[in-house]
Write an enzyme that holds these catalytic residues in place. Structure first.
Site, short mmCIF file in Angstrom:
data_model
loop_
_atom_site.label_atom_id
_atom_site.label_comp_id
_atom_site.label_asym_id
_atom_site.label_seq_id
_atom_site.Cartn_x
_atom_site.Cartn_y
_atom_site.Cartn_z
CE LYS A 1 -4.46 0.97 0.25
NZ LYS A 1 -5.79 0.06 -0.28
N1 GLU Z 1 -7.36 0.26 -3.54
C1 GLU Z 1 -8.13 -1.06 -3.93
C2 GLU Z 1 -8.18 -2.14 -2.46
O1 GLU Z 1 -8.01 -1.66 -1.61
C3 GLU Z 1 -7.72 -1.91 -5.08
C4 GLU Z 1 -6.13 -2.27 -4.95
C5 GLU Z 1 -5.53 -2.72 -6.25
O2 GLU Z 1 -6.24 -2.97 -7.25
O3 GLU Z 1 -4.52 -3.21 -6.33
O4 GLU Z 1 -8.41 -3.22 -2.81
#
Ligand code: GLU
Length: 419
Positions: free
Chosen positions: A107
């Site tokens: 993240k």
């Molecule tokens: N931000 C989204 C999540 O928390 C998508 C993450 C992604 O597609 O890599 O799942």
């Protein structure tokens, strides 16, 4: 009364330890998963429109690369800090494992107030942040995607910055980009669509029909799409909200018209009117007398303060970490069915995975194929989690963690420790 623990990383660790115990794992079998593999903090300088320099704090965390490249979004928000990004990275590990796609978890985030910044400032921030995390991202290492307050345009800037610095186009470095530069059909709606599929799966298991009322907290890319798709399915969406206001209408809100209004009103619901609609508070929205509650905003929304007042019989977590551990215990005792975030909101990363596969193969799939593949993955994961939930008499959250941790711990064991 003890102060409620709202450190999201500590909450994640508590769940992890409990799931490990249920699985009968030794501490040694999973201790590595209690720590992120790699944490990068960057100070991102931006020359603002007024000529002044501002240094923004940014992060990119790799929680685990055991099952494949790290994967996860980037968020722009004033609440971003190291602990939050660490928790969000770990949740990505569990999310990718629970739906069984070959990724680890990551993240990123930048502490900022995007709504107070111009497009020019956001572009500069994004490009410099990308350049500063460049050593640890790439299609085979770590693939960022949109999250809270980031979108296709931000992904396009990230992809362009990475590509310029490499000297050739690298579409697979991010997912959630515009279709014109290698994005996938169906990606923009994928998280909301996955939430809709999850709602259908849970009511099917509980032998309930669609004649149900729903409240959705959050009206962005996740909540707005979920509300739309669920209303198309015949559910009655009686409550919606965003950062600007919360709205209630007993007979059901016209979601299409609310979305249209928000689109033309700086993505805000404030001021939206239709006959019989009333403004309520955010907490009133969470505590509405509805069948299903869908928190689709930020973490720590359902806490021990309001958990006893929640009247929904089913909660489907479209946001990451909307329920604190203490609230979770209260709701479990009250027999509220809680479909956890790592399962319910996995649709986004599933279609991110499809996008990355298309990029790596220089191939494009059509939208119907993507949507049916997404449904296949979501249905299978739901079945697996439901089975563990029934067989072990544990909550759906515990079952999802058991499935996820089981997979990651097994992969860790097979790989062993280097050197
Ligand atoms: N931000 C989204 C999540 O928390 C998508 C993450 C992604 O597609 O890599 O799942």
């Amino acid at each position: 009364m003890s102060k409620e623990k709202c450190n999201p990383y500590e909450n994640m660790l508590t769940m992890l330890d409990k799931a490990a115990e249920k699985l009968g794992l030794e501490y040694d079998d999973y201790v590595g998963l209690r720590y992120p593999e790699r944490e990068l903090t960057v100070s991102v300088p931006v020359e603002m429109d007024n000529g002044k320099k501002v240094i923004f704090q940014g992060y990119r965390i790799h929680h685990s690369s055991t099952r494949g490249p790290c994967k996860g979004g980037v968020r722009y928000h004033p609440s971003v800090d190291l602990e939050e990004v660490k928790a969000l990275a770990a949740w990505m590990t569990w999310k990718c494992a629970v739906v069984n796609i070959p990724y680890g978890g990551a993240k990123g985030g930048v502490k900022c107030e995007p709504e107070k910044m111009s497009e020019n400032e956001l572009r500069k921030l994004t490009r410099r942040y990308t350049a500063m995390i460049l050593p640890i991202i790439g299609p085979e290492k770590d693939i960022p995607a949109p999250d809270v307050n980031t979108n296709e345009q931000v992904m396009a800037w990230m992809m362009d910055t990475f590509s310029m610095l490499k000297g050739y186009a690298v579409p697979g470095v991010v997912t959630g980009k515009p279709v014109d530069i290698g994005g996938s059909l169906g990606r923009a709606e994928a998280t909301g669509r996955g939430v809709m599929i999850t709602v259908l799966n849970v009511i099917d298991k509980l032998k309930l029909d669609k004649n149900m009322s729903i409240a959705v907290q959050g009206f962005g890319n996740v909540g707005g799409v979920a509300a739309m798709l669920l209303s198309e399915q015949g559910f009655k969406i009686v409550g919606i909200s965003d950062a600007s206001c919360a709205l209630y209408k007993k007979e059901g809100i016209d979601i299409k018209s609310a979305l249209e209004y928000a689109k033309n009103n700086n993505r805000m619901l404030k001021g939206y009117e239709e006959e019989g609609i009333a403004e309520i508070t955010n907490n009133e929205l969470l505590c509405l007398d509805v069948d299903i509650l869908i928190p689709a905003a930020l973490e720590n929304q359902i806490t021990k303060k309001n958990a006893s007042d929640i009247r929904a019989k089913i909660i489907v977590e479209a946001a990451n970490g909307p329920t604190t551990n203490e609230a979770d215990e209260i709701l479990e005792k009250r027999n509220v069915i809680m479909v956890p975030d790592i399962l319910a909101n996995a649709g986004g990363v599933v279609v991110s995975y499809f996008e990355w596969v298309q990029n790596e193969q220089y191939f494009m799939w059509d939208e119907d194929y993507i949507n049916s593949k997404l449904k296949g993955v979501m249905d299978k994961a739901f079945e697996e989690v439901w089975k563990i939930h029934q067989e072990n008499n544990v909550s759906l959250r515990m079952a999802a963690y058991m499935v996820a941790l089981g997979r990651v711990a097994k992969a860790k064991k097979i790989r062993g420790i280097f050197p």
